[in-house]
Scaffold this motif. Structure first.
Motif, PDB file in Angstrom:
ATOM      1  N   VAL A 118      41.874  42.935  38.905  1.00 25.89           N
ATOM      2  CA  VAL A 118      40.895  42.096  39.887  1.00 25.89           C
ATOM      3  C   VAL A 118      42.601  42.095  40.889  1.00 25.89           C
ATOM      4  O   VAL A 118      42.681  42.092  41.606  1.00 25.89           O
ATOM      5  CB  VAL A 118      41.507  41.248  38.775  1.00 25.89           C
ATOM      6  CG1 VAL A 118      41.269  39.810  39.852  1.00 25.89           C
ATOM      7  CG2 VAL A 118      40.064  40.683  38.187  1.00 25.89           C
ATOM      8  N   PHE A 119      43.991  42.116  39.801  1.00 26.79           N
ATOM      9  CA  PHE A 119      44.852  42.294  40.433  1.00 26.79           C
ATOM     10  C   PHE A 119      45.379  43.278  41.815  1.00 26.79           C
ATOM     11  O   PHE A 119      45.544  43.355  42.678  1.00 26.79           O
ATOM     12  CB  PHE A 119      46.138  42.634  39.519  1.00 26.79           C
ATOM     13  CG  PHE A 119      47.559  42.741  40.385  1.00 26.79           C
ATOM     14  CD1 PHE A 119      48.231  40.941  41.209  1.00 26.79           C
ATOM     15  CD2 PHE A 119      48.527  43.700  40.545  1.00 26.79           C
ATOM     16  CE1 PHE A 119      49.160  41.318  41.738  1.00 26.79           C
ATOM     17  CE2 PHE A 119      49.159  43.581  41.064  1.00 26.79           C
ATOM     18  CZ  PHE A 119      49.736  42.871  42.013  1.00 26.79           C
ATOM     19  N   VAL A 120      44.526  44.673  41.863  1.00 27.10           N
ATOM     20  CA  VAL A 120      44.704  45.982  42.357  1.00 27.10           C
ATOM     21  C   VAL A 120      43.544  45.844  43.349  1.00 27.10           C
ATOM     22  O   VAL A 120      43.707  45.778  44.640  1.00 27.10           O
ATOM     23  CB  VAL A 120      44.734  46.657  41.323  1.00 27.10           C
ATOM     24  CG1 VAL A 120      44.184  48.546  42.223  1.00 27.10           C
ATOM     25  CG2 VAL A 120      45.663  47.192  40.751  1.00 27.10           C
ATOM     26  N   LEU A 121      42.991  45.001  42.947  1.00 26.03           N
ATOM     27  CA  LEU A 121      41.632  45.148  44.013  1.00 26.03           C
ATOM     28  C   LEU A 121      41.886  43.721  45.232  1.00 26.03           C
ATOM     29  O   LEU A 121      41.601  43.696  46.277  1.00 26.03           O
ATOM     30  CB  LEU A 121      40.306  44.693  43.755  1.00 26.03           C
ATOM     31  CG  LEU A 121      38.985  45.188  42.524  1.00 26.03           C
ATOM     32  CD1 LEU A 121      38.334  45.346  42.358  1.00 26.03           C
ATOM     33  CD2 LEU A 121      39.487  47.273  43.696  1.00 26.03           C
ATOM     34  N   MET A 122      42.310  42.617  44.261  1.00 24.52           N
ATOM     35  CA  MET A 122      42.936  41.878  45.572  1.00 24.52           C
ATOM     36  C   MET A 122      43.902  42.306  46.459  1.00 24.52           C
ATOM     37  O   MET A 122      44.396  41.622  46.581  1.00 24.52           O
ATOM     38  CB  MET A 122      43.371  40.939  44.666  1.00 24.52           C
ATOM     39  CG  MET A 122      42.279  39.755  43.759  1.00 24.52           C
ATOM     40  SD  MET A 122      42.425  38.219  43.409  1.00 24.52           S
ATOM     41  CE  MET A 122      43.516  37.232  45.035  1.00 24.52           C
ATOM     42  N   LEU A 123      44.789  43.381  45.848  1.00 29.09           N
ATOM     43  CA  LEU A 123      46.361  43.997  46.669  1.00 29.09           C
ATOM     44  C   LEU A 123      45.748  44.656  47.470  1.00 29.09           C
ATOM     45  O   LEU A 123      46.182  44.783  48.857  1.00 29.09           O
ATOM     46  CB  LEU A 123      47.289  43.818  45.795  1.00 29.09           C
ATOM     47  CG  LEU A 123      48.033  44.995  46.113  1.00 29.09           C
ATOM     48  CD1 LEU A 123      49.341  44.031  46.599  1.00 29.09           C
ATOM     49  CD2 LEU A 123      49.218  46.279  45.441  1.00 29.09           C
ATOM     50  N   GLU A 124      44.614  45.663  47.301  1.00 24.26           N
ATOM     51  CA  GLU A 124      43.973  46.457  48.448  1.00 24.26           C
ATOM     52  C   GLU A 124      43.997  45.147  49.482  1.00 24.26           C
ATOM     53  O   GLU A 124      43.187  45.894  50.782  1.00 24.26           O
ATOM     54  CB  GLU A 124      43.165  47.638  47.791  1.00 24.26           C
ATOM     55  CG  GLU A 124      41.713  48.045  49.048  1.00 24.26           C
ATOM     56  CD  GLU A 124      40.894  48.920  47.750  1.00 24.26           C
ATOM     57  OE1 GLU A 124      40.465  49.502  48.703  1.00 24.26           O
ATOM     58  OE2 GLU A 124      40.410  48.252  46.366  1.00 24.26           O
ATOM     59  N   GLY A 125      42.992  44.689  48.994  1.00 24.67           N
ATOM     60  CA  GLY A 125      41.903  43.974  49.951  1.00 24.67           C
ATOM     61  C   GLY A 125      43.007  42.285  50.917  1.00 24.67           C
ATOM     62  O   GLY A 125      42.373  42.851  52.645  1.00 24.67           O
ATOM     63  N   TRP A 126      44.269  42.615  50.847  1.00 27.72           N
ATOM     64  CA  TRP A 126      45.727  41.707  51.369  1.00 27.72           C
ATOM     65  C   TRP A 126      45.993  42.886  52.424  1.00 27.72           C
ATOM     66  O   TRP A 126      46.585  42.243  53.186  1.00 27.72           O
ATOM     67  CB  TRP A 126      46.543  41.204  50.596  1.00 27.72           C
ATOM     68  CG  TRP A 126      46.190  39.607  50.492  1.00 27.72           C
ATOM     69  CD1 TRP A 126      45.666  40.020  48.548  1.00 27.72           C
ATOM     70  CD2 TRP A 126      46.147  38.561  51.459  1.00 27.72           C
ATOM     71  NE1 TRP A 126      45.478  37.952  48.986  1.00 27.72           N
ATOM     72  CE2 TRP A 126      46.290  37.756  49.953  1.00 27.72           C
ATOM     73  CE3 TRP A 126      45.974  38.381  51.971  1.00 27.72           C
ATOM     74  CZ2 TRP A 126      45.425  36.730  50.120  1.00 27.72           C
ATOM     75  CZ3 TRP A 126      45.714  37.293  52.668  1.00 27.72           C
ATOM     76  CH2 TRP A 126      45.355  35.935  52.007  1.00 27.72           C
ATOM     77  N   ILE A 127      46.247  44.176  51.820  1.00 25.53           N
ATOM     78  CA  ILE A 127      47.096  45.623  52.175  1.00 25.53           C
ATOM     79  C   ILE A 127      45.954  46.015  53.438  1.00 25.53           C
ATOM     80  O   ILE A 127      45.441  45.540  54.201  1.00 25.53           O
ATOM     81  CB  ILE A 127      47.348  46.705  51.727  1.00 25.53           C
ATOM     82  CG1 ILE A 127      48.870  46.306  50.421  1.00 25.53           C
ATOM     83  CG2 ILE A 127      47.496  48.303  52.424  1.00 25.53           C
ATOM     84  CD1 ILE A 127      48.715  47.207  49.796  1.00 25.53           C
ATOM     85  N   MET A 128      44.398  45.274  53.606  1.00 24.05           N
ATOM     86  CA  MET A 128      43.640  46.287  54.117  1.00 24.05           C
ATOM     87  C   MET A 128      43.601  44.684  55.799  1.00 24.05           C
ATOM     88  O   MET A 128      42.678  44.905  56.498  1.00 24.05           O
ATOM     89  CB  MET A 128      41.950  46.477  53.631  1.00 24.05           C
ATOM     90  CG  MET A 128      42.270  47.882  52.633  1.00 24.05           C
ATOM     91  SD  MET A 128      42.626  49.468  54.238  1.00 24.05           S
ATOM     92  CE  MET A 128      41.268  48.779  55.164  1.00 24.05           C
ATOM     93  N   GLN A 178      35.208  32.348  54.368  1.00 21.33           N
ATOM     94  CA  GLN A 178      34.380  31.959  53.768  1.00 21.33           C
ATOM     95  C   GLN A 178      34.505  32.004  52.147  1.00 21.33           C
ATOM     96  O   GLN A 178      33.577  31.082  51.421  1.00 21.33           O
ATOM     97  CB  GLN A 178      33.399  32.668  53.969  1.00 21.33           C
ATOM     98  CG  GLN A 178      32.134  32.124  53.964  1.00 21.33           C
ATOM     99  CD  GLN A 178      30.887  32.559  54.721  1.00 21.33           C
ATOM    100  OE1 GLN A 178      31.313  34.000  55.013  1.00 21.33           O
ATOM    101  NE2 GLN A 178      30.040  32.225  55.298  1.00 21.33           N
ATOM    102  N   TYR A 179      34.955  32.946  51.532  1.00 20.16           N
ATOM    103  CA  TYR A 179      34.602  33.238  50.903  1.00 20.16           C
ATOM    104  C   TYR A 179      36.574  33.009  49.695  1.00 20.16           C
ATOM    105  O   TYR A 179      36.684  33.323  47.748  1.00 20.16           O
ATOM    106  CB  TYR A 179      35.047  34.871  50.238  1.00 20.16           C
ATOM    107  CG  TYR A 179      33.034  35.330  50.627  1.00 20.16           C
ATOM    108  CD1 TYR A 179      32.146  34.344  50.282  1.00 20.16           C
ATOM    109  CD2 TYR A 179      33.140  36.234  51.673  1.00 20.16           C
ATOM    110  CE1 TYR A 179      31.363  34.817  51.161  1.00 20.16           C
ATOM    111  CE2 TYR A 179      31.492  36.358  52.260  1.00 20.16           C
ATOM    112  CZ  TYR A 179      31.175  35.514  51.768  1.00 20.16           C
ATOM    113  OH  TYR A 179      29.639  36.135  52.410  1.00 20.16           O
ATOM    114  N   GLY A 180      37.536  32.891  50.590  1.00 20.95           N
ATOM    115  CA  GLY A 180      39.168  33.167  50.041  1.00 20.95           C
ATOM    116  C   GLY A 180      40.143  33.988  49.672  1.00 20.95           C
ATOM    117  O   GLY A 180      40.480  33.661  48.790  1.00 20.95           O
ATOM    118  N   SER A 181      38.582  35.297  49.719  1.00 21.82           N
ATOM    119  CA  SER A 181      39.611  36.208  48.886  1.00 21.82           C
ATOM    120  C   SER A 181      39.330  37.692  50.507  1.00 21.82           C
ATOM    121  O   SER A 181      38.730  36.826  51.133  1.00 21.82           O
ATOM    122  CB  SER A 181      39.279  36.992  47.699  1.00 21.82           C
ATOM    123  OG  SER A 181      38.037  37.347  48.181  1.00 21.82           O
TER     124      SER A 181
END
Length: 116
Positions: A5-15, A76-79
Motif C-alpha cells: 500500500v505504501f509503495v502504491l501510494m508513493l507511486e501515485g504521488w510521484i505520477m 474525489q477519492y483522496g488519493s
C-alpha cells in the motif's frame, strides 16, 4: 499499513507530481513562445513562430487535461492517481524540446539582436 500500500501510494504521488510538472512546463513553453517575436524565429534559423505555437498549445492542452483529471481524482477519492499516459509523455517531450532547444537559441536573437 502494508508495504504494498505504501509503495502504491508513493507511486501515485510521484505520477501526480510528474503530471502537474508536465502541465506547468507546457504552460511555460506556451507563454514563452507567445512572448517572442516572429522575426526572432527567422533570425535564429528555426521553424516559424506559428509552428512552435501550435505545437506548444496542443502540448499544453493535453498536459492540462492530464493534470486536471489527476487533481479531480485527488479531490474525489483522496488519493492521487497519475494520468500521464502516452499523450502526456509526448506533451511533456514537446514542452521540454521547446524549452531546451529553440528557447535557448531565441535568447541569442532578442528584439535588438543582441540577446537578453
Amino acid at each position: 499499513m502494508s508495504y504494498l500500500v505504501f509503495v502504491l501510494m508513493l507511486e501515485g504521488w510521484i505520477m501526480f507530481a510528474l503530471t502537474v510538472t508536465g502541465g506547468v512546463l507546457a504552460l511555460w513553453a506556451v507563454a514563452d513562445c507567445v512572448s517572442r517575436g516572429g522575426t526572432q524565429f527567422e533570425r535564429a534559423g528555426l521553424r516559424g513562430k506559428q509552428f512552435w505555437l501550435i505545437l506548444t498549445v496542443i502540448a499544453a492542452v493535453v498536459a492540462g487535461l492530464g493534470a486536471w483529471s489527476s487533481l479531480v481524482a485527488l479531490l474525489q477519492y483522496g488519493s492521487p492517481t497519475g494520468q500521464l499516459g502516452l499523450f502526456g509523455i509526448a506533451a511533456l517531450c514537446v514542452a521540454a524540446v521547446y524549452l531546451a532547444g529553440p528557447r535557448r537559441q531565441l535568447k541569442l536573437y532578442g528584439d535588438s539582436g543582441y540577446g537578453y
